[in-house]
Enzyme design. Structure first.
Site, PDB file in Angstrom:
ATOM      1  N   HIS A 179       2.555   1.726  -0.946  1.00 24.15           N
ATOM      2  CA  HIS A 179       2.457   0.281  -1.110  1.00 24.15           C
ATOM      3  C   HIS A 179       2.738  -0.034  -2.579  1.00 24.15           C
ATOM      4  O   HIS A 179       2.201   0.630  -3.468  1.00 24.15           O
ATOM      5  CB  HIS A 179       1.037  -0.203  -0.800  1.00 24.15           C
ATOM      6  CG  HIS A 179       0.576   0.063   0.586  1.00 24.15           C
ATOM      7  ND1 HIS A 179       0.585  -0.902   1.572  1.00 24.15           N
ATOM      8  CD2 HIS A 179       0.078   1.189   1.158  1.00 24.15           C
ATOM      9  CE1 HIS A 179       0.097  -0.383   2.689  1.00 24.15           C
ATOM     10  NE2 HIS A 179      -0.215   0.885   2.462  1.00 24.15           N
TER      11      HIS A 179
ATOM     12  N   GLU B 252      -3.260   4.905   8.000  1.00 21.34           N
ATOM     13  CA  GLU B 252      -3.225   4.350   9.354  1.00 21.34           C
ATOM     14  C   GLU B 252      -1.921   4.608  10.098  1.00 21.34           C
ATOM     15  O   GLU B 252      -1.876   4.491  11.315  1.00 21.34           O
ATOM     16  CB  GLU B 252      -3.505   2.848   9.305  1.00 21.34           C
ATOM     17  CG  GLU B 252      -4.918   2.541   8.843  1.00 21.34           C
ATOM     18  CD  GLU B 252      -5.230   1.064   8.801  1.00 21.34           C
ATOM     19  OE1 GLU B 252      -4.310   0.241   8.941  1.00 21.34           O
ATOM     20  OE2 GLU B 252      -6.413   0.730   8.616  1.00 21.34           O
ATOM     21  N   VAL B 253      -0.858   4.925   9.384  1.00 22.10           N
ATOM     22  CA  VAL B 253       0.426   5.217  10.023  1.00 22.10           C
ATOM     23  C   VAL B 253       0.813   6.646   9.644  1.00 22.10           C
ATOM     24  O   VAL B 253       0.838   6.976   8.454  1.00 22.10           O
ATOM     25  CB  VAL B 253       1.530   4.222   9.567  1.00 22.10           C
ATOM     26  CG1 VAL B 253       2.866   4.564  10.202  1.00 22.10           C
ATOM     27  CG2 VAL B 253       1.126   2.796   9.893  1.00 22.10           C
TER      28      VAL B 253
ATOM     29  N   ASN C  69      -2.210   6.044   0.920  1.00 20.92           N
ATOM     30  CA  ASN C  69      -3.401   6.573   1.573  1.00 20.92           C
ATOM     31  C   ASN C  69      -3.015   7.847   2.323  1.00 20.92           C
ATOM     32  O   ASN C  69      -1.991   7.889   2.991  1.00 20.92           O
ATOM     33  CB  ASN C  69      -3.959   5.546   2.571  1.00 20.92           C
ATOM     34  CG  ASN C  69      -4.354   4.255   1.889  1.00 20.92           C
ATOM     35  OD1 ASN C  69      -4.955   4.258   0.822  1.00 20.92           O
ATOM     36  ND2 ASN C  69      -4.007   3.145   2.493  1.00 20.92           N
TER      37      ASN C  69
ATOM     38  N   ASP D 201       5.706  -5.902   3.497  1.00 17.88           N
ATOM     39  CA  ASP D 201       4.606  -5.680   4.436  1.00 17.88           C
ATOM     40  C   ASP D 201       4.434  -6.932   5.295  1.00 17.88           C
ATOM     41  O   ASP D 201       4.527  -8.048   4.782  1.00 17.88           O
ATOM     42  CB  ASP D 201       3.314  -5.377   3.664  1.00 17.88           C
ATOM     43  CG  ASP D 201       2.221  -4.835   4.563  1.00 17.88           C
ATOM     44  OD1 ASP D 201       1.715  -5.594   5.410  1.00 17.88           O
ATOM     45  OD2 ASP D 201       1.867  -3.655   4.415  1.00 17.88           O
TER      46      ASP D 201
ATOM     47  N   HIS E 210       4.041   6.591   3.287  1.00 16.23           N
ATOM     48  CA  HIS E 210       4.451   5.290   2.768  1.00 16.23           C
ATOM     49  C   HIS E 210       3.649   4.975   1.517  1.00 16.23           C
ATOM     50  O   HIS E 210       2.504   5.387   1.367  1.00 16.23           O
ATOM     51  CB  HIS E 210       4.297   4.181   3.809  1.00 16.23           C
ATOM     52  CG  HIS E 210       2.923   4.022   4.373  1.00 16.23           C
ATOM     53  ND1 HIS E 210       2.371   4.919   5.271  1.00 16.23           N
ATOM     54  CD2 HIS E 210       1.987   3.065   4.183  1.00 16.23           C
ATOM     55  CE1 HIS E 210       1.160   4.515   5.605  1.00 16.23           C
ATOM     56  NE2 HIS E 210       0.898   3.394   4.958  1.00 16.23           N
TER      57      HIS E 210
END
Length: 125
Positions: free
Chosen positions: A112, A105-106, A97, A39, A110
């Site tokens: 993390h 947010e994207v 998320n 990240d 994905h």
């Protein structure tokens, strides 16, 4: 800004651009169906993002549409990243998320992988 995970895939999102080689990423590992990279704004000493190479907006989209091979590869890549980075030695957290309320947010699935320090409670009040 959080996105609506039910919208169609946006091929101009940052992760799509990384997959096409338009933006750089510090790769941790790459497999047939997944890419893992550091990240750029880490929140822990170990903070790696794992993304599928396919065009999936969220977990909902991925689990409904991805092939068995893509799902298996993605999940195994997450585990391999934890082992490769040493996150597995003291414990780690995986987080994805989904949608506006989840803080996504994207608009590309994905996960993390966080580790390398105590990570605190699951949610802050």
């Amino acid at each position: 800004m959080p996105i609506d995970a039910k919208q169609p895939y946006d091929g101009q999102n940052i992760f799509a651009r990384i997959l096409r080689g338009e933006l750089p990423a510090k790769t941790v590992m790459e497999s047939e169906h997944s890419l893992a990279f550091h990240d750029i704004q880490p929140l822990a000493p170990i903070h790696v993002l794992v993304i599928p190479k396919g065009e999936y907006v969220s977990w909902d989209d991925f689990t409904a549409s991805a092939s068995e091979a893509e799902i298996c590869d993605f999940v195994r890549t997450i585990g391999e990243v934890a082992r490769m980075t040493g996150a597995d030695t003291q414990g780690y957290r995986i987080l994805s998320n989904v949608g506006k309320r989840g803080g996504q947010e994207v608009p590309h699935l994905h996960v993390h992988v966080f580790g390398g320090q105590p990570l605190g409670p699951m949610l802050q009040r």
